[in-house]
Scaffold this motif. Sequence first.
Motif, PDB file in Angstrom:
ATOM      1  N   PRO A   1      11.487  30.368 -10.855  1.00 46.07           N
ATOM      2  CA  PRO A   1      12.300  31.495 -10.357  1.00 46.07           C
ATOM      3  C   PRO A   1      11.490  32.370  -9.433  1.00 46.07           C
ATOM      4  N   GLY A   2      12.068  32.715  -8.328  1.00 47.54           N
ATOM      5  CA  GLY A   2      11.429  33.619  -7.381  1.00 47.54           C
ATOM      6  C   GLY A   2      10.483  32.911  -6.415  1.00 47.54           C
ATOM      7  N   VAL A   3      10.317  31.558  -6.560  1.00 44.28           N
ATOM      8  CA  VAL A   3       9.382  30.831  -5.671  1.00 44.28           C
ATOM      9  C   VAL A   3      10.119  29.618  -5.097  1.00 44.28           C
ATOM     10  N   ALA A   4      10.011  29.467  -3.795  1.00 40.98           N
ATOM     11  CA  ALA A   4      10.558  28.261  -3.146  1.00 40.98           C
ATOM     12  C   ALA A   4       9.399  27.281  -2.929  1.00 40.98           C
ATOM     13  N   VAL A   5       9.487  26.075  -3.471  1.00 42.22           N
ATOM     14  CA  VAL A   5       8.398  25.082  -3.391  1.00 42.22           C
ATOM     15  C   VAL A   5       8.861  23.905  -2.532  1.00 42.22           C
ATOM     16  N   SER A   6       8.038  23.550  -1.570  1.00 41.93           N
ATOM     17  CA  SER A   6       8.279  22.333  -0.762  1.00 41.93           C
ATOM     18  C   SER A   6       6.947  21.611  -0.552  1.00 41.93           C
ATOM     19  N   ALA A   7       6.986  20.326  -0.157  1.00 47.97           N
ATOM     20  CA  ALA A   7       5.745  19.538  -0.035  1.00 47.97           C
ATOM     21  C   ALA A   7       5.836  18.576   1.151  1.00 47.97           C
ATOM     22  N   TYR A   8       4.661  18.336   1.726  1.00 48.89           N
ATOM     23  CA  TYR A   8       4.521  17.305   2.794  1.00 48.89           C
ATOM     24  C   TYR A   8       3.256  16.513   2.521  1.00 48.89           C
ATOM     25  N   PHE A   9       3.305  15.188   2.657  1.00 47.94           N
ATOM     26  CA  PHE A   9       2.134  14.356   2.369  1.00 47.94           C
ATOM     27  C   PHE A   9       1.841  13.446   3.556  1.00 47.94           C
ATOM     28  N   SER A  10       0.576  13.364   3.966  1.00 54.01           N
ATOM     29  CA  SER A  10       0.104  12.413   4.986  1.00 54.01           C
ATOM     30  C   SER A  10      -0.958  11.534   4.346  1.00 54.01           C
ATOM     31  N   SER A  11      -0.771  10.216   4.424  1.00 49.58           N
ATOM     32  CA  SER A  11      -1.673   9.290   3.741  1.00 49.58           C
ATOM     33  C   SER A  11      -3.093   9.400   4.294  1.00 49.58           C
TER      34      SER A  11
ATOM     35  N   ALA B   1       0.835  -1.202   0.000  1.00 56.79           N
ATOM     36  CA  ALA B   1       0.000   0.000   0.000  1.00 56.79           C
ATOM     37  C   ALA B   1       0.870   1.251   0.000  1.00 56.79           C
ATOM     38  N   ALA B   2       1.954   1.226   0.809  1.00 62.86           N
ATOM     39  CA  ALA B   2       2.840   2.406   0.852  1.00 62.86           C
ATOM     40  C   ALA B   2       3.504   2.635  -0.496  1.00 62.86           C
ATOM     41  N   THR B   3       3.901   1.557  -1.128  1.00 66.57           N
ATOM     42  CA  THR B   3       4.541   1.685  -2.452  1.00 66.57           C
ATOM     43  C   THR B   3       3.560   2.259  -3.458  1.00 66.57           C
ATOM     44  N   LEU B   4       2.325   1.747  -3.448  1.00 67.13           N
ATOM     45  CA  LEU B   4       1.310   2.243  -4.370  1.00 67.13           C
ATOM     46  C   LEU B   4       1.017   3.713  -4.105  1.00 67.13           C
ATOM     47  N   GLN B   5       0.958   4.062  -2.800  1.00 65.12           N
ATOM     48  CA  GLN B   5       0.672   5.449  -2.461  1.00 65.12           C
ATOM     49  C   GLN B   5       1.784   6.374  -2.962  1.00 65.12           C
ATOM     50  N   ARG B   6       3.034   5.941  -2.800  1.00 63.89           N
ATOM     51  CA  ARG B   6       4.146   6.771  -3.251  1.00 63.89           C
ATOM     52  C   ARG B   6       4.126   6.937  -4.769  1.00 63.89           C
TER      53      ARG B   6
ATOM     54  N   VAL C   1      -5.544   2.379   1.069  1.00 67.69           N
ATOM     55  CA  VAL C   1      -4.878   3.410   0.257  1.00 67.69           C
ATOM     56  C   VAL C   1      -5.810   4.600   0.106  1.00 67.69           C
ATOM     57  N   GLY C   2      -5.323   5.824   0.389  1.00 65.30           N
ATOM     58  CA  GLY C   2      -6.132   7.018   0.228  1.00 65.30           C
ATOM     59  C   GLY C   2      -6.171   7.493  -1.225  1.00 65.30           C
TER      60      GLY C   2
END
Length: 463
Positions: free
Chosen positions: A431-441, A415-420, A448-449
């Motif tokens: 340019p000019g934008v810093a992008v970061s991400a966080y994911f919670s299943s 399930a974790a592999t499929l989710q990833r 699987v969500g």
Amino acid sequence: MTPAVLVVDDHPENLLALEAVLAPLDAEVVRASSGEEALRAVLTQEFAAILLDVQMPLMDGFETAATIRGRERSAHTPIIFLTALPSDLDDLARGHDTGTVDYVLKPFDPVVLRSKVSVFCDLARQRTGRERADKLLRAAWEGAPNGIALVDAEGGVLEANPALLALVGRAAGELPAHIEDLVAAGDRGAITELRDRVGAGGGDGPSELLELRLRSDDGGELPAAVLASVVPGAAGEPPSLLLQVSDLRERLRAREARVALMHEQAARAEAEAIATRLAAIAAITEGLESLTIAEFAAELSERLMRVLGLAGVEVRLYEEHRVTAEARLGAPVDTAELDAMDSPPPSATGDVVPGGTVVVAMRVDDRLLGAVAVVGLTPEDPGHARAAALMRNAVERAALVLERARLYERERTIAATLQRDLLPETLPEVPGVAVSAYFSSGGDGVRVGGDWYDALALHGGRL
């Protein structure tokens, strides 16, 4: 009981003399001064003998004797006539006609008279003793709680006590003609065989108890036990048999109650043992599914040691016959059997192997998941069988728990592999934008969500 002697004479001095003569006897002397007074005494008391003066006014001795003989109660009381007149044949014959047993002339010899009366006193004592014994026997016969029957050599019922008649529902005095009439048809052969065997034995003692069924007057049957013994007959008469009959209904009810109680106690003990065993198994295996494989082996070892009181334990977990985890506690075990499991075919029986080690395989559907080896379970211990069975049950349950844990871990990985795989591997650089991400299943465990995220760079510097 002291016998009584009645002396009758119209002269007080003669009464005193007779009383003195009879004093050495162990007897009660009752005096009467006339025939009428003698009759009143006979109405209220029984006498071993009566000494009766012939010549008395109003009612003489002959008339008094005839009246005494006319009463049923005193018809056989011995009477000795006393007289101062010379006896002639006519007086002697008249005296015997009234039932006198002797005729004594005055003056009499005290020793002779006392000897005559002594004989009648002894006879009275014996008669009283026999009557008392007869009354006791009759009371015992009629009051006996068990049934009793006296039968002749052919089985005819001579007498039956009230308890036996009541047992078979017959009225008092309603004797059956034959003892077989009281026995159920299927048991008549047994009572006949018992009667013949005991009768032929000549009275060597009572028989063994024979259990059979009696037939009551209303056609019903009831269980009973019969004991037979020989009663010798009088001179020239054949012996008879005494049958003692006991009602077995209460005894059988008590026996059934005891058996039911034993079954109930056994069932309760078995239920308690099962509950104890299930509690011990739960104490060993509960919560293991939440552990990692490495934690599983260590925790199972510790719980087996603690619950079963083992000297030593070693747990190995396999996957494709490859050891994936192991744990040891306490005294070392003989690892020969464990080592033999590393290559198929696995062979662990749960028996004690040399060195006192017990090895039990952890299998599910004939697949080897692991093995447990313990020391401290010796066949000489009283609780060996229970502890060994408990260990096998716990290991079997642990194998199922291990199988579920592995399946859960495998599915969670999938399930974790499929989710990833639903998520972007990289985010765009703008340019000019810093992008970061966080994911919670959005799903828990193997669920699987449907959530996903991404960042897209558009024209015009938009994101």
